[in-house]
Scaffold this active site. Structure first.
Site, PDB file in Angstrom:
ATOM      1  N   MET A   1      11.716  25.227   1.099  1.00 26.30           N
ATOM      2  CA  MET A   1      10.933  24.304   0.304  1.00 26.30           C
ATOM      3  C   MET A   1      11.711  23.162  -0.479  1.00 26.30           C
ATOM      4  O   MET A   1      11.470  21.982  -0.496  1.00 26.30           O
ATOM      5  CB  MET A   1       9.991  25.147  -0.708  1.00 26.30           C
ATOM      6  CG  MET A   1       9.041  24.341  -1.202  1.00 26.30           C
ATOM      7  SD  MET A   1       7.786  25.078  -2.322  1.00 26.30           S
ATOM      8  CE  MET A   1       6.974  26.083  -1.434  1.00 26.30           C
TER       9      MET A   1
ATOM     10  N   LYS B   1       0.894  -1.294  -0.074  1.00 19.84           N
ATOM     11  CA  LYS B   1      -0.102  -0.002  -0.072  1.00 19.84           C
ATOM     12  C   LYS B   1       0.941   1.365   0.215  1.00 19.84           C
ATOM     13  O   LYS B   1       2.024   1.045   0.362  1.00 19.84           O
ATOM     14  CB  LYS B   1      -1.093  -0.157   1.212  1.00 19.84           C
ATOM     15  CG  LYS B   1      -0.168  -0.067   2.704  1.00 19.84           C
ATOM     16  CD  LYS B   1      -0.891  -0.374   3.709  1.00 19.84           C
ATOM     17  CE  LYS B   1      -0.044  -0.442   5.043  1.00 19.84           C
ATOM     18  NZ  LYS B   1      -0.747  -0.732   6.087  1.00 19.84           N
TER      19      LYS B   1
ATOM     20  N   TYR C   1      15.738  32.124   5.529  1.00 17.78           N
ATOM     21  CA  TYR C   1      14.754  32.774   6.094  1.00 17.78           C
ATOM     22  C   TYR C   1      14.695  33.419   7.345  1.00 17.78           C
ATOM     23  O   TYR C   1      15.260  32.667   8.284  1.00 17.78           O
ATOM     24  CB  TYR C   1      13.288  31.765   5.717  1.00 17.78           C
ATOM     25  CG  TYR C   1      13.077  31.791   4.234  1.00 17.78           C
ATOM     26  CD1 TYR C   1      12.726  32.676   3.411  1.00 17.78           C
ATOM     27  CD2 TYR C   1      13.026  30.437   3.797  1.00 17.78           C
ATOM     28  CE1 TYR C   1      12.185  32.709   2.036  1.00 17.78           C
ATOM     29  CE2 TYR C   1      12.808  30.185   2.572  1.00 17.78           C
ATOM     30  CZ  TYR C   1      12.360  31.467   1.462  1.00 17.78           C
ATOM     31  OH  TYR C   1      12.118  31.324   0.150  1.00 17.78           O
TER      32      TYR C   1
ATOM     33  N   ARG D   1     -11.153   0.828  13.841  1.00 17.67           N
ATOM     34  CA  ARG D   1     -11.080   1.545  12.540  1.00 17.67           C
ATOM     35  C   ARG D   1     -12.171   1.044  11.716  1.00 17.67           C
ATOM     36  O   ARG D   1     -13.087   1.417  11.485  1.00 17.67           O
ATOM     37  CB  ARG D   1      -9.494   1.448  12.247  1.00 17.67           C
ATOM     38  CG  ARG D   1      -9.163   2.489  11.152  1.00 17.67           C
ATOM     39  CD  ARG D   1      -7.466   2.299  10.826  1.00 17.67           C
ATOM     40  NE  ARG D   1      -7.239   1.152  10.426  1.00 17.67           N
ATOM     41  CZ  ARG D   1      -5.917   0.907   9.952  1.00 17.67           C
ATOM     42  NH1 ARG D   1      -4.774   1.742  10.190  1.00 17.67           N
ATOM     43  NH2 ARG D   1      -5.516  -0.175   9.591  1.00 17.67           N
TER      44      ARG D   1
HETATM   45  C1  LIG Z   1      -0.223  -1.595   7.009  1.00 21.24           C
HETATM   46  C2  LIG Z   1      -0.829  -2.574   7.479  1.00 21.24           C
HETATM   47  C3  LIG Z   1      -0.051  -3.856   7.973  1.00 21.24           C
HETATM   48  C4  LIG Z   1       1.355  -3.859   7.766  1.00 21.24           C
HETATM   49  O1  LIG Z   1       2.230  -3.289   9.107  1.00 21.24           O
HETATM   50  P1  LIG Z   1       3.572  -3.458   9.472  1.00 21.24           P
HETATM   51  O2  LIG Z   1       3.638  -2.599  10.679  1.00 21.24           O
HETATM   52  O3  LIG Z   1       4.097  -2.053   8.382  1.00 21.24           O
HETATM   53  O4  LIG Z   1       4.074  -4.571   9.252  1.00 21.24           O
HETATM   54  C5  LIG Z   1      -0.680  -4.835   8.187  1.00 21.24           C
HETATM   55  N1  LIG Z   1      -2.074  -5.078   8.127  1.00 21.24           N
HETATM   56  C6  LIG Z   1      -2.647  -4.054   8.206  1.00 21.24           C
HETATM   57  C7  LIG Z   1      -4.313  -4.089   8.148  1.00 21.24           C
HETATM   58  C8  LIG Z   1      -2.202  -2.824   7.570  1.00 21.24           C
HETATM   59  O5  LIG Z   1      -2.865  -1.599   7.576  1.00 21.24           O
END
Ligand SMILES: *Cc1c(COP(=O)(O)O)cnc(C)c1O
Length: 811
Positions: A754, A480, A705, A577
């Site tokens: 930036m 992801k 800055y 969640r």
């Molecule tokens: C991102 C995620 C993981 C992976 O977590 P890590 O701590 O990066 O290993 C596992 N399960 C779900 C549902 C996630 O959203």
């Protein structure tokens, strides 16, 4: 025999869905599939194809007690598999493209798959599944939604192609590059060619490159066998013959123009991102077929732009001392060698140098192999020849003039490389000789802020986790958020090659992107939307279902379209969640029972504090609740889906949370909160930039800055090409963040801008403009920097902006 199962497997370890898999037992030299039948029965496999010779009384007696099982006893399981595949293929009246040849089959198939995806729903062999077993397994995957098939066919001895032809029956044919080595099983090149051509016995059209009189040979061969076959030949020499392809190289692009001998106008014009002979040839095959299948120039061009080869292909690089490097550490056989030589010849540098290692070549005796190479080299105008390896050392007398080193290190230590200047240098080495070290040494370092992703380290980390969890537990790769900022397509491709079981993305679009780039591994989508279902099914993406709204919507979709759908059920065990809560379990089970067309592939939940001992009690509670949900659902639906709850931290901290599969995320990149593990894992990421300018600062002057930056007295600062828009947080200004320059840490001065920032280099008199500065991944670890920026490695990694170039390195 009519199989009821949806899947076929010949490998007892590779069965995801036992109730839906037919197992074909094959007796090999090292391995007998019949040994695993009992165990597979216990795991839920209900269809077996076995060979009469191995189906002994012992097994027969056992099987008598089994229930609901079909056992098909055949003479030869592979032949049975081929027959089933043929019957399956005959049910679909779709055009099939058959590809064979010595080199390039898989590349052509993969590229065609991507190009044709604009207009077609394509089925093709996974990887290079092109053998007597691979082809039928691939064909078995043809489904009603496909409207074209692209399959490669490979053979190793006479007699094999006829079987593959019978299964595939390709209407279209592509004959890829024909190599010279005919291998041990063929008497001659001609015999091998003719065996390959048998794939096109019933084809209508055949595309090939006409070289060395190939067209006449093919014409002769099919005169009686398939006189109707239309030959679509292309060439680069003769505008009066077939399709003429005009090529022009420019930097890292090649411009192609296609014209038919019978017409005055060019019918197709393309720019492709390749400059090596092999890739250009493969592109021509693909472009011509795409044209004949009705894609227009704009579509073809656009699809070629998408083609990115993850493999290290031949690259042109600027070298030090005005050298030009042609880096080709990929093809290391005789044909690859031959293809690269013209490229070296055609460079504009006067002096030409080749550095190559022992070749990995089968089918030829060493002496003949090296004599052939020596012969080829003597026909060129190459000025200097450098060889590395034992074999070359042994056969160096065959070469007119060559300098040979036994190892790469010897070559480097000799210093001869430092004397090369104003030359074109072709570097060609087998993997094990690590010629990357040579290109590193010779290459001019480009000035560009980049995130380096070390693929060796990534593979090392992956291997560590694979070994920890053992063969019984599956592995899901979390890709992801652009694979935590590292590039989803590239990382997914590597994980796929390493045989990962599942991939996960957060949103549907991310999954589509992977599918469009040749990722065929199952993909779970964590946060699908109700109106994504069409796209999800079209691309074979599997949604996570986390509430009743989605569940009912997908049920309705499935009923109205008649499609069976695979889903993953998310349980909320304490994250609060996404997911079904404990008080909903009962209703969930009830509803799932009413939805037999919904296939629950897995049940999952997420831990909230697995990295920290202080949450141990809570974590154990989560695991127990998850187990409970899993049991209830399995009971309700009558089969056991895969169970998974462990993220990276839980894999080691909670072995009891591994269940059937674990979800590996951040630790793939070498990040862990366990001290022992930190020592084992290797850091994958390095963010580096360079010095744009150096300034001497007087005591009274301020920097940046708001006049916030100030040195202790007079001194020197460097301006770096990295700012908060690149993901280097503004919190790291005022001396909080440090860059590693020449191995020394230099604090930031003033506020981060930036696009740039300034560091104090008063203590580094030798540093000059253009030098490298490392933000993290060397002395500064990602953990430290994240802490200094008041965040966590996850946010730091995913916050590195798009404009920072991702560079994948192998050491
Ligand atoms: C991102 C995620 C993981 C992976 O977590 P890590 O701590 O990066 O290993 C596992 N399960 C779900 C549902 C996630 O959203």
């Amino acid at each position: 025999m009519h199989l009821l199962s949806r899947f076929i497997s010949l490998d007892s370890r590779q069965i995801n869905d036992p109730a839906q898999t037919a197992f074909f037992a094959i007796k090999g030299i090292h391995h007998d599939g019949h040994q695993f039948i009992e165990q597979l029965y216990k795991r839920g496999v209900r269809e077996f194809v076995v060979e009469e010779d191995s189906w002994n009384s012992n097994l027969i007696k056992k099987a008598e007690k089994w229930q609901g099982v079909s056992i098909y006893v055949v003479e030869n399981s592979i032949q049975a598999l081929q027959q089933i595949a043929k019957n399956h293929r005959d049910r679909f009246h779709i055009p099939i493209v058959g590809i064979t040849g010595s080199n390039g089959k898989t590349t052509i198939k993969e590229w065609l798959g991507q190009i044709l995806a604009v207009n077609y729903s394509v089925i093709k062999n996974p990887k290079s599944f092109n053998s007597q077993i691979g082809v039928p397994l691939s064909v078995w995957n043809i489904k009603p939604e496909h409207n074209i098939g692209i399959f490669e066919a490979g053979i190793s001895k006479p007699g094999e192609m006829a079987h593959l032809e019978e299964i595939l029956h390709p209407e279209w044919g592509i004959l890829s590059n024909i190599g010279e080595a005919h291998g041990q099983n063929f008497k001659s090149e001609k015999e091998k060619l003719q065996e390959k051509l048998l794939l096109f016995t019933n084809s209508k059209k055949l595309i090939f490159r006409d070289k060395n009189g190939l067209k006449n040979q093919i014409k002769d061969f099919f005169k009686d066998k398939n006189p109707e076959l239309e030959l679509i030949s292309w060439n680069t020499e003769d505008p009066q013959n077939g399709i003429y392809v005009h090529r022009k190289l420019e930097k890292n692009l090649c411009h192609l123009r296609f014209k038919k001998a019978t017409q005055t106008e060019v019918f197709l014009e393309l720019s492709i991102p390749f400059i090596d002979e092999a890739s250009i040839e493969n592109c021509c095959h693909c472009a011509i077929l795409a044209h004949y299948l009705g894609l227009n120039q704009q579509q073809i061009q656009q699809q070629f732009r998408l083609i990115k080869s993850i493999s290290m292909r031949l690259e042109l690089k600027e070298g030090l001392r005005n050298n030009q490097l042609i880096d080709d550490s990929y093809n290391n056989d005789l044909d690859g060698f031959k293809l690269a030589l013209p490229l070296l010849q055609n460079t504009h540098k006067k002096k030409k140098v080749i550095i190559f290692s022992d070749l990995l070549e089968s089918g030829l005796k060493d002496e003949i192999l090296y004599a052939t190479i020596a012969q080829q080299l003597s026909n060129t105008t190459i000025d200097q020849i450098i060889g590395v390896g034992e074999k070359l050392y042994k056969f160096q007398k065959l070469f007119k003039s060559i300098k040979v080193f036994q190892t790469t290190q010897e070559l480097i230590s000799n210093g001869i490389l430092n004397q090369l200047h104003d030359s074109a240098i072709l570097i060609k080495g087998a993997r094990k000789y690590s010629f990357e070290k040579l290109s590193n040494l010779l290459e001019k370092k480009t000035h560009c802020t980049q995130l380096e992703i070390n693929l060796n380290a990534l593979q090392h980390n992956l291997r560590y986790y694979k070994e920890s969890i053992g063969q019984e537990t599956k592995l899901m790769g979390m890709v992801k958020a652009f694979a935590y900022g590292t590039g989803s397509v590239e990382i997914a491709g590597i994980l796929q090659n390493q045989g990962i079981d599942y991939l996960t993305v957060a949103y549907t679009d991310e999954g589509v992107e992977l599918r469009k780039n040749g990722i065929y591994t199952p993909i779970m989508v964590m946060n699908p939307q109700v109106n994504d279902f069409d796209v999800l099914t079209e691309y074979g993406l599997e949604p996570e279902i986390y509430n009743f709204g989605l569940l009912r919507a997908i049920d309705e979709y499935s009923t109205s379209t008649g499609k069976n759908i695979k889903v993953h059920i998310k349980i909320d065990t304490g994250m609060k969640r996404l997911g079904f809560d404990e008080d909903q379990f009962e209703d969930l089970c009830y509803e799932l029972q009413q939805m037999p067309q919904i296939w629950v592939v897995s049940i999952l939940s997420h831990l909230v504090g697995s990295e920290s001992e202080k949450h141990r009690d809570f974590t154990e509670k989560q695991i127990n609740l998850f187990q409970k949900a899993g049991n209830l659902i399995a009971q309700a639906i009558g089969y056991q889906p895969l169970m998974h709850i462990a993220n990276s931290a839980a894999i080691q901290n909670y072995p009891n949370a591994r269940f059937d599969m674990v979800r590996l995320g951040i630790s793939l990149y070498g990040i862990s909160y366990k001290e022992e593990e930190k020592k084992i894992l290797e850091p994958v990421l390095k963010l580096k930039t360079y010095i744009s300018q150096i300034k001497n600062i007087k005591e009274e002057e301020t920097i940046g800055y708001g006049r916030r930056g100030k040195l202790e007295g007079a001194g020197r600062i460097a301006t770096l090409a990295l700012g908060y828009a690149d993901g280097y947080s503004r919190k790291l200004g005022m001396g909080i963040g440090h860059f590693e320059i020449n191995g020394i840490l230099c604090p930031t001065v003033g506020s981060i801008c930036m696009d740039m920032c300034m560091v104090d280099i008063t203590h580094l008199p030798k540093v000059k403009e253009g030098d490298e500065a490392i933000a993290f991944g060397g002395k500064v670890q990602i953990y430290d920097l994240a802490k200094q920026a008041e965040t966590i490695p996850y946010e730091l990694m995913t916050g590195i902006s798009d404009r920072v170039k991702r560079v994948y390195v192998r050491e």
